[in-house]
Design a protein around this motif. Structure first.
Motif, mmCIF file in Angstrom:
data_model
loop_
_atom_site.group_PDB
_atom_site.id
_atom_site.type_symbol
_atom_site.label_atom_id
_atom_site.label_comp_id
_atom_site.label_asym_id
_atom_site.label_seq_id
_atom_site.Cartn_x
_atom_site.Cartn_y
_atom_site.Cartn_z
ATOM 1 N N LEU A 366 0.810 -1.222 0.000
ATOM 2 C CA LEU A 366 0.000 0.000 0.000
ATOM 3 C C LEU A 366 0.839 1.267 0.000
ATOM 4 C CD1 LEU A 366 -2.894 -0.866 2.497
ATOM 5 C CD2 LEU A 366 -2.779 -1.249 0.036
ATOM 6 N N THR A 367 0.222 2.311 -0.493
ATOM 7 C CA THR A 367 0.806 3.645 -0.424
ATOM 8 C C THR A 367 -0.320 4.625 -0.094
ATOM 9 O OG1 THR A 367 2.136 5.292 -1.578
ATOM 10 C CG2 THR A 367 0.454 4.128 -2.861
ATOM 11 N N HIS A 368 -0.003 5.925 -0.032
ATOM 12 C CA HIS A 368 -1.031 6.883 0.390
ATOM 13 C C HIS A 368 -0.760 8.255 -0.194
ATOM 14 C CE1 HIS A 368 2.119 8.277 3.095
ATOM 15 N NE2 HIS A 368 1.392 9.373 3.282
ATOM 16 N N VAL A 382 -5.798 5.859 0.777
ATOM 17 C CA VAL A 382 -4.868 4.726 0.842
ATOM 18 C C VAL A 382 -5.274 3.678 -0.187
ATOM 19 C CG1 VAL A 382 -3.897 2.923 2.311
ATOM 20 C CG2 VAL A 382 -4.515 5.141 3.299
ATOM 21 N N GLY A 383 -4.273 3.116 -0.865
ATOM 22 C CA GLY A 383 -4.549 2.053 -1.825
ATOM 23 C C GLY A 383 -3.274 1.502 -2.421
ATOM 24 N N GLN A 384 -3.410 0.559 -3.345
ATOM 25 C CA GLN A 384 -2.264 -0.026 -4.020
ATOM 26 C C GLN A 384 -1.785 0.884 -5.153
ATOM 27 O OE1 GLN A 384 -4.023 -4.514 -3.583
ATOM 28 N NE2 GLN A 384 -2.470 -4.207 -5.141
ATOM 29 N N VAL A 385 -0.480 0.830 -5.391
ATOM 30 C CA VAL A 385 0.132 1.712 -6.389
ATOM 31 C C VAL A 385 -0.406 1.405 -7.781
ATOM 32 C CG1 VAL A 385 2.309 2.446 -7.430
ATOM 33 C CG2 VAL A 385 2.210 1.871 -4.996
ATOM 34 N N ASP A 386 -0.590 0.122 -8.103
ATOM 35 C CA ASP A 386 -0.976 -0.284 -9.445
ATOM 36 C C ASP A 386 -2.486 -0.288 -9.674
ATOM 37 O OD1 ASP A 386 -1.311 -2.307 -7.641
ATOM 38 O OD2 ASP A 386 -0.761 -3.916 -9.017
ATOM 39 N N ILE A 387 -3.266 0.295 -8.752
ATOM 40 C CA ILE A 387 -4.721 0.335 -8.891
ATOM 41 C C ILE A 387 -5.177 1.776 -9.025
ATOM 42 C CG2 ILE A 387 -6.897 -0.085 -7.658
ATOM 43 C CD1 ILE A 387 -5.802 -2.623 -6.587
ATOM 44 N N LYS A 389 -6.853 5.219 -8.548
ATOM 45 C CA LYS A 389 -7.157 5.896 -7.284
ATOM 46 C C LYS A 389 -8.656 5.971 -6.998
ATOM 47 C CE LYS A 389 -2.981 8.696 -6.883
ATOM 48 N NZ LYS A 389 -2.422 10.059 -6.738
ATOM 49 N N ALA A 390 -9.460 5.742 -8.008
ATOM 50 C CA ALA A 390 -10.907 5.712 -7.778
ATOM 51 C C ALA A 390 -11.298 4.564 -6.850
ATOM 52 C CB ALA A 390 -11.646 5.583 -9.112
ATOM 53 N N HIS A 391 -10.431 3.555 -6.771
ATOM 54 C CA HIS A 391 -10.698 2.397 -5.917
ATOM 55 C C HIS A 391 -9.995 2.502 -4.557
ATOM 56 C CE1 HIS A 391 -12.601 0.194 -9.234
ATOM 57 N NE2 HIS A 391 -11.610 0.629 -9.997
ATOM 58 N N TRP A 392 -9.247 3.582 -4.319
ATOM 59 C CA TRP A 392 -8.590 3.762 -3.037
ATOM 60 C C TRP A 392 -9.619 4.103 -1.963
ATOM 61 C CZ3 TRP A 392 -3.195 6.534 -3.348
ATOM 62 C CH2 TRP A 392 -2.379 5.825 -4.228
ATOM 63 N N ARG A 393 -9.233 3.903 -0.712
ATOM 64 C CA ARG A 393 -10.128 4.149 0.417
ATOM 65 C C ARG A 393 -9.709 5.394 1.188
ATOM 66 N NH1 ARG A 393 -14.794 1.324 -0.237
ATOM 67 N NH2 ARG A 393 -14.358 -0.816 -0.857
ATOM 68 N N PHE A 394 -10.707 6.041 1.800
ATOM 69 C CA PHE A 394 -10.463 7.232 2.607
ATOM 70 C C PHE A 394 -10.314 6.823 4.074
ATOM 71 C CE2 PHE A 394 -12.842 8.640 -1.099
ATOM 72 C CZ PHE A 394 -12.042 9.690 -1.555
#
Length: 596
Positions: A366-368, A382-387, A389-394
């Motif tokens: 994970l990164t942020h 927060v989410g994975q680098v290769d995904i 950012k629309a799928h990242w979580r707050f």
């Protein structure tokens, strides 16, 4: 050797007894035949499936018309060794059973610890009478399926469920579950409980009712998926207004009805409700398939309750195995960080394995990015680098006296285990240990073996003038545990006995001679209506099932939504009542094209 005079093995007393014992264990005729033939001598002829059928049928004929009596006798015999068993029967006027509910002492004890979430489902179980089997299912501290009780019902009407829930609450000390997962279409109303519709059933209905919209609009499926998975209520409502106008959803009655019931299935509305990680009634489904190893379509009513007990004991043996593994093994850590070490120390083995998956993701993948920062709170994405950012979580981290972290995925609120996004932020903020308030007791060994008033919340369930049934149960359980701990030591058992005698002596001194006597609530015995109507003879159910139990190709009784006749929909004009092959507008267009 094929003559009947030479086939003596299956008529011997030893072979008959073995067949009956295997039959009572739930084995099929073919399985019994294989077991018997594997143990016979080479000189004996093989036992056939027909011979197994004849032996078991002969034994069953002895109980014809007496199956309900055998069921009553089974629970009466069980009450002699289990004082905490609960059993109640609702009878027709002719003495045949309308509804039956039962729960043994250990199931009731399990409910006091793990009754926060209950899965309730109705299905045709394999018994020869037309009585739907309805288990109350939960999850223990290992994430395993457990049974709180079982019922055989007359039908699936609201009055039947009201009768069942009334006795379920009475059996379980009037302690309502905080959440219940049910089928959407059942007439199930449980007061003071958050209901959630089974996600599996909803997805099944989506395929049936949304097919015309998916076929007509190329982007509808993606829009619908984003709408359902909205993180917030505001986002969900905004997307609904967009979809309703864009796709003309007023003509789709199903999706309008689902929107009106959104508080029972949409994730955004259920983020603050604990479901122990469950979203479907699959726990109940697994119980049904599990019982298939103990019963079959020929199982009699009196045999059914015996096999139920065997199935429950089998589940409990698996639970005890996991207790043993957790007590006698050390967790395998993926790092040297004290957060993971504390989780391994507190959680049961299975739950720690789930936590470790989240922890590995948090520390490796994970990164942020920081969204905002102030003196009271800092917000991350927060989410994975290769995904995308629309799928990242707050994730928000509050600066308070204790660690306060919240994630938009709401895994801790619904599952009771911190998600990888929250763990990433906690580690980034240099928190050195897993906070105690983020370790749910129900996922630890203390859930099963703990002592102390906090296990039942005495301060919440008692009143000034009355002691609740749950408290009486709890105190009785503690006394039994004290006896178990002291029984091997004469000095300890004497010490405990002196404490009890001293308490009784003080009560006798303080008791007024003519004072009113408070009758404690009975938390152990379910009063069967058989006791209140001794003049009625006991009879077996009248109506036999025509399908010989649960259908082989279905796990559940079909709901009215599934049974409802589908309206024909035209893929050309989207009209109802006809298909494209007979569409008037299509024929008119084709005729016009031919003229041109």
């Amino acid at each position: 050797m094929k003559h009947r005079s030479h086939g003596k093995l299956h008529r011997s007393l030893a072979c008959k007894s073995l067949m009956l014992e295997l039959g009572q264990s739930g084995l099929k005729h073919s399985q019994i035949k294989k077991a018997v033939n594997a143990m016979k001598t080479p000189q004996d002829l093989d036992v056939t499936s027909k011979q197994c059928v004849d032996i078991l049928s002969e034994q069953r004929r002895q109980y014809k018309g007496k199956e309900f009596y055998g069921l009553i006798k089974h629970f009466q015999d069980k009450a002699l060794v289990d004082d905490n068993q609960y059993f109640v029967v609702d009878l027709f006027e002719d003495g045949s059973p309308r509804n039956i509910f039962w729960a043994d002492g250990r199931s009731r004890d399990a409910y006091t610890k793990f009754g926060d979430v209950v899965v309730f489902d109705v299905t045709y179980m394999t018994n020869k009478f037309k009585m739907p089997f309805s288990p109350f299912v939960g999850v223990n501290h290992h994430g395993q399926t457990i049974l709180f009780g079982g019922a055989l019902l007359e039908n699936e009407k609201e009055e039947t469920f009201c009768w069942l829930f009334e006795h379920f609450l009475k059996c379980m000390f009037n302690k309502h579950p905080s959440a219940m997962i049910t089928d959407q279409d059942k007439a199930i109303v449980f007061p003071n409980t958050q209901h959630r519709y089974c996600a599996w059933h909803i997805k099944k209905h989506e395929l049936e009712h949304l097919r015309p919209l998916v076929a007509h609009y190329s982007d509808f499926k993606e829009s619908y998926r984003w709408w359902v998975k909205s993180d917030t209520i505001e986002e969900f409502e905004t997307e609904w207004e967009v979809m309703r106008g864009k796709y003309n959803l007023e003509n789709c009655c199903w999706i309008i009805d689902m929107y009106n019931q959104r508080k029972h299935w949409v994730k955004a509305y259920l983020k603050d409700v604990f479901f122990a990680g469950m979203t479907t009634s699959g726990r109940s489904e697994s119980i049904h398939s599990f019982f298939d190893g103990f019963v079959n379509s020929k199982t009699m009513l009196n045999e059914f309750v015996v096999q139920y007990d065997k199935a429950v004991e089998s589940r409990r043996a698996v639970e005890e195995d996991e207790d043993f593994k957790t007590m006698n093994s050390k967790p395998i850590l993926s790092s040297v960080h004290p957060i993971e070490a504390k989780a391994g120390e507190c959680y049961t083995k299975k739950i720690f394995d789930i936590f470790k998956i989240e922890w590995i993701e948090a520390t490796q993948n994970l990164t942020h990015e920081t969204l905002s920062k102030c003196t009271e709170e800092i917000k991350y994405r927060v989410g994975q680098v290769d995904i995308d950012k629309a799928h990242w979580r707050f994730v928000s981290y509050r600066f308070t006296n204790q660690v306060d972290v919240r994630c938009s995925c709401a895994k801790f609120e619904t599952y009771g285990i911190l998600c990888k996004h929250s763990l990433y932020v906690i580690k980034k903020r240099n928190v050195q240990t897993l906070p105690d308030h983020y370790i749910l007791p129900r996922w630890t060994l203390d859930a099963r073996f703990r002592l102390g008033s906090h296990s039942v919340g005495m301060h919440e369930i008692n009143t000034e003038k009355e002691v609740s049934a749950l408290t009486l149960w709890y105190v009785r359980a503690n006394c039994n545990k004290a006896i178990e701990h002291a029984k091997d030591s004469p000095s300890k058992i004497k010490k405990f006995n002196n404490l009890v005698i001293k308490f009784l002596e003080d009560e006798i001194i303080q008791k007024k001679p003519n004072g009113p006597q408070n009758v404690p609530q009975d938390s152990c015995v379910g009063i069967s209506q058989l006791d209140m109507m001794p003049h009625i003879s006991i009879q077996d159910p009248i109506f036999l099932t025509n399908t010989k139990g649960r259908p082989k190709n279905a796990n559940m009784i079909k709901s009215s939504l599934e049974l409802a006749k589908k309206k024909r929909t035209c893929s050309h004009c989207k009209g109802l009542g006809h298909y494209a092959t007979g569409c008037p507008s299509r024929k008119a267009e084709e005729a016009l094209q031919e003229k041109q």
